[in-house]
Design a protein around this motif. Structure first.
Motif, PDB file in Angstrom:
ATOM      1  N   GLY A  45       0.774  -1.230   0.000  1.00 42.24           N
ATOM      2  CA  GLY A  45       0.000   0.000   0.000  1.00 42.24           C
ATOM      3  C   GLY A  45       0.807   1.283   0.000  1.00 42.24           C
ATOM      4  O   GLY A  45       0.246   2.350   0.238  1.00 42.24           O
ATOM      5  N   VAL A  46       2.111   1.193  -0.269  1.00 42.05           N
ATOM      6  CA  VAL A  46       2.948   2.394  -0.331  1.00 42.05           C
ATOM      7  C   VAL A  46       3.545   2.502  -1.729  1.00 42.05           C
ATOM      8  O   VAL A  46       4.305   1.624  -2.150  1.00 42.05           O
ATOM      9  CB  VAL A  46       4.065   2.376   0.723  1.00 42.05           C
ATOM     10  CG1 VAL A  46       4.918   3.636   0.618  1.00 42.05           C
ATOM     11  CG2 VAL A  46       3.484   2.244   2.125  1.00 42.05           C
ATOM     12  N   GLY A  58       3.913  18.272  -6.208  1.00 39.71           N
ATOM     13  CA  GLY A  58       2.696  18.624  -5.493  1.00 39.71           C
ATOM     14  C   GLY A  58       2.305  17.550  -4.496  1.00 39.71           C
ATOM     15  O   GLY A  58       2.574  16.357  -4.702  1.00 39.71           O
ATOM     16  N   ARG A  59       1.661  17.955  -3.434  1.00 44.36           N
ATOM     17  CA  ARG A  59       1.267  17.010  -2.393  1.00 44.36           C
ATOM     18  C   ARG A  59       0.291  15.946  -2.891  1.00 44.36           C
ATOM     19  O   ARG A  59       0.337  14.791  -2.487  1.00 44.36           O
ATOM     20  CB  ARG A  59       0.601  17.771  -1.245  1.00 44.36           C
ATOM     21  CG  ARG A  59       1.557  18.476  -0.314  1.00 44.36           C
ATOM     22  CD  ARG A  59       2.317  17.514   0.542  1.00 44.36           C
ATOM     23  NE  ARG A  59       2.683  18.095   1.820  1.00 44.36           N
ATOM     24  CZ  ARG A  59       3.468  17.496   2.702  1.00 44.36           C
ATOM     25  NH1 ARG A  59       3.976  16.313   2.428  1.00 44.36           N
ATOM     26  NH2 ARG A  59       3.760  18.065   3.846  1.00 44.36           N
ATOM     27  N   SER A  60      -0.630  16.356  -3.781  1.00 46.91           N
ATOM     28  CA  SER A  60      -1.739  15.470  -4.121  1.00 46.91           C
ATOM     29  C   SER A  60      -1.652  14.854  -5.511  1.00 46.91           C
ATOM     30  O   SER A  60      -2.500  14.028  -5.859  1.00 46.91           O
ATOM     31  CB  SER A  60      -3.065  16.230  -4.003  1.00 46.91           C
ATOM     32  OG  SER A  60      -3.068  17.366  -4.859  1.00 46.91           O
ATOM     33  N   LEU A  86      13.226  11.127  -4.022  1.00 46.53           N
ATOM     34  CA  LEU A  86      12.552   9.849  -3.867  1.00 46.53           C
ATOM     35  C   LEU A  86      11.236  10.124  -3.138  1.00 46.53           C
ATOM     36  O   LEU A  86      11.240  10.654  -2.021  1.00 46.53           O
ATOM     37  CB  LEU A  86      13.429   8.875  -3.068  1.00 46.53           C
ATOM     38  CG  LEU A  86      12.806   7.541  -2.670  1.00 46.53           C
ATOM     39  CD1 LEU A  86      12.398   6.732  -3.902  1.00 46.53           C
ATOM     40  CD2 LEU A  86      13.789   6.746  -1.803  1.00 46.53           C
ATOM     41  N   VAL A  87      10.107   9.783  -3.771  1.00 48.43           N
ATOM     42  CA  VAL A  87       8.802  10.174  -3.259  1.00 48.43           C
ATOM     43  C   VAL A  87       8.081   8.975  -2.670  1.00 48.43           C
ATOM     44  O   VAL A  87       7.963   7.923  -3.312  1.00 48.43           O
ATOM     45  CB  VAL A  87       7.937  10.818  -4.363  1.00 48.43           C
ATOM     46  CG1 VAL A  87       6.628  11.348  -3.776  1.00 48.43           C
ATOM     47  CG2 VAL A  87       8.704  11.945  -5.053  1.00 48.43           C
ATOM     48  N   ASP A 159      -2.476   9.088   1.000  1.00 49.96           N
ATOM     49  CA  ASP A 159      -2.683   9.703  -0.306  1.00 49.96           C
ATOM     50  C   ASP A 159      -1.969  11.045  -0.434  1.00 49.96           C
ATOM     51  O   ASP A 159      -2.460  11.976  -1.074  1.00 49.96           O
ATOM     52  CB  ASP A 159      -4.180   9.882  -0.583  1.00 49.96           C
ATOM     53  CG  ASP A 159      -4.937   8.562  -0.589  1.00 49.96           C
ATOM     54  OD1 ASP A 159      -4.333   7.549  -0.983  1.00 49.96           O
ATOM     55  OD2 ASP A 159      -6.114   8.543  -0.196  1.00 49.96           O
ATOM     56  N   THR A 160      -0.794  11.142   0.163  1.00 48.47           N
ATOM     57  CA  THR A 160      -0.016  12.381   0.149  1.00 48.47           C
ATOM     58  C   THR A 160       1.418  12.072  -0.264  1.00 48.47           C
ATOM     59  O   THR A 160       2.021  11.117   0.231  1.00 48.47           O
ATOM     60  CB  THR A 160      -0.020  13.049   1.535  1.00 48.47           C
ATOM     61  OG1 THR A 160      -1.363  13.366   1.908  1.00 48.47           O
ATOM     62  CG2 THR A 160       0.805  14.319   1.535  1.00 48.47           C
ATOM     63  N   ASN A 161       1.960  12.884  -1.160  1.00 50.07           N
ATOM     64  CA  ASN A 161       3.359  12.715  -1.561  1.00 50.07           C
ATOM     65  C   ASN A 161       4.287  13.315  -0.509  1.00 50.07           C
ATOM     66  O   ASN A 161       4.081  14.441  -0.068  1.00 50.07           O
ATOM     67  CB  ASN A 161       3.608  13.420  -2.894  1.00 50.07           C
ATOM     68  CG  ASN A 161       2.898  12.746  -4.046  1.00 50.07           C
ATOM     69  OD1 ASN A 161       2.930  11.529  -4.179  1.00 50.07           O
ATOM     70  ND2 ASN A 161       2.255  13.535  -4.888  1.00 50.07           N
ATOM     71  N   GLN A 162       5.302  12.552  -0.134  1.00 47.85           N
ATOM     72  CA  GLN A 162       6.363  13.069   0.718  1.00 47.85           C
ATOM     73  C   GLN A 162       7.698  12.822   0.023  1.00 47.85           C
ATOM     74  O   GLN A 162       8.241  11.719   0.061  1.00 47.85           O
ATOM     75  CB  GLN A 162       6.357  12.420   2.090  1.00 47.85           C
ATOM     76  CG  GLN A 162       7.517  12.875   2.988  1.00 47.85           C
ATOM     77  CD  GLN A 162       7.559  14.396   3.144  1.00 47.85           C
ATOM     78  OE1 GLN A 162       6.644  14.988   3.713  1.00 47.85           O
ATOM     79  NE2 GLN A 162       8.606  15.040   2.637  1.00 47.85           N
ATOM     80  N   PRO A 163       8.256  13.837  -0.648  1.00 50.28           N
ATOM     81  CA  PRO A 163       9.554  13.657  -1.292  1.00 50.28           C
ATOM     82  C   PRO A 163      10.687  13.645  -0.261  1.00 50.28           C
ATOM     83  O   PRO A 163      10.673  14.391   0.719  1.00 50.28           O
ATOM     84  CB  PRO A 163       9.667  14.879  -2.217  1.00 50.28           C
ATOM     85  CG  PRO A 163       8.293  15.479  -2.277  1.00 50.28           C
ATOM     86  CD  PRO A 163       7.644  15.137  -0.980  1.00 50.28           C
ATOM     87  N   LEU A 164      11.657  12.799  -0.519  1.00 49.76           N
ATOM     88  CA  LEU A 164      12.901  12.750   0.245  1.00 49.76           C
ATOM     89  C   LEU A 164      14.021  13.237  -0.673  1.00 49.76           C
ATOM     90  O   LEU A 164      14.118  12.817  -1.829  1.00 49.76           O
ATOM     91  CB  LEU A 164      13.186  11.325   0.721  1.00 49.76           C
ATOM     92  CG  LEU A 164      12.072  10.661   1.524  1.00 49.76           C
ATOM     93  CD1 LEU A 164      12.397   9.191   1.750  1.00 49.76           C
ATOM     94  CD2 LEU A 164      11.833  11.373   2.844  1.00 49.76           C
TER      95      LEU A 164
END
Length: 212
Positions: A45-46, A58-60, A86-87, A159-164
């Protein structure tokens, strides 16, 4: 000279096809772009994907739909700082995300040590008044704080993007060639590893730049 002036005036007076000469080019906020990025293998699920450092994620926006291999690719010269994003995008809240990496091993056993690699968090700031036609109100990525300064891990909403931000400083004495490393991600009830390939070019950037 008179003939040249008449020609110029005539060309300015001729309407463009379909009457669109005066229309401004269509633009959209950069944060809404979703036609870039490279999907990686995802599990539990990731969704995982990556993109170049110049992109504003963008976050969404959805993850890319087509897979483009199982590795992150980047290249740099010796003594160059280079980054890639890396998102992480979970379908349910991901609690306590931690990231680690080791040495990167390359040609003939050459090594880029772990200390040359830094993982930062892409943070977002609220924008209420856009500065131009490419902006829009909402959350925009900009700061790069430490990933987990308190050691507690990072919580990523569903359901949110978190870039590293994966940042590497290639040592001045690095051997040119191809290097391989991995980024290990762990969270509450989830883990994954992402393979990275780095191409080190056979030239060195100067310590002091001599161009403006």
């Amino acid at each position: 000279m008179k003939r040249m002036i008449l020609v110029c005036l005539f060309s300015l007076a001729v309407p463009a096809a379909n009457g669109l000469a005066a229309d401004a080019p269509a633009t959209r906020p950069a944060i809404d772009d979703a036609d870039y990025g490279y999907r990686l293998a995802s599990r539990d699920g990731v969704e995982l994907w990556w993109c170049e450092s110049a992109r504003k994620v963008g976050r969404s926006r959805p993850a890319p739909t087509e897979a483009a291999g199982d590795t992150v690719e980047l290249s740099a010269a010796r003594n160059e700082f280079e980054a890639v994003q890396l998102v992480v995008r979970p379908s349910k809240e991901l609690a306590g995300l931690q990231v680690s990496t080791g040495d990167w091993v390359g040609t003939d056993g050459a090594v880029i040590p772990q200390r040359a690699i830094e993982v930062l968090r892409v943070a977002y700031v609220p924008v209420t008044v856009p500065t131009d036609q490419f902006g829009s109100p909402g959350e925009w990525p900009d700061p790069l704080p430490p990933l987990c300064p308190d050691g507690a891990g990072l919580d990523v909403p569903k359901d949110t993007n978190q870039p590293l931000w994966i940042l590497i400083h290639v040592p001045e004495d690095a051997t040119a060639g191809r290097y391989e490393g991995s980024i290990r991600l762990t969270a509450d009830g989830w883990s994954a590893a992402v393979l990275l390939h780095l191409r080190v070019w056979d030239f060195t950037l100067p310590k002091v730049p001599h161009t403006r």
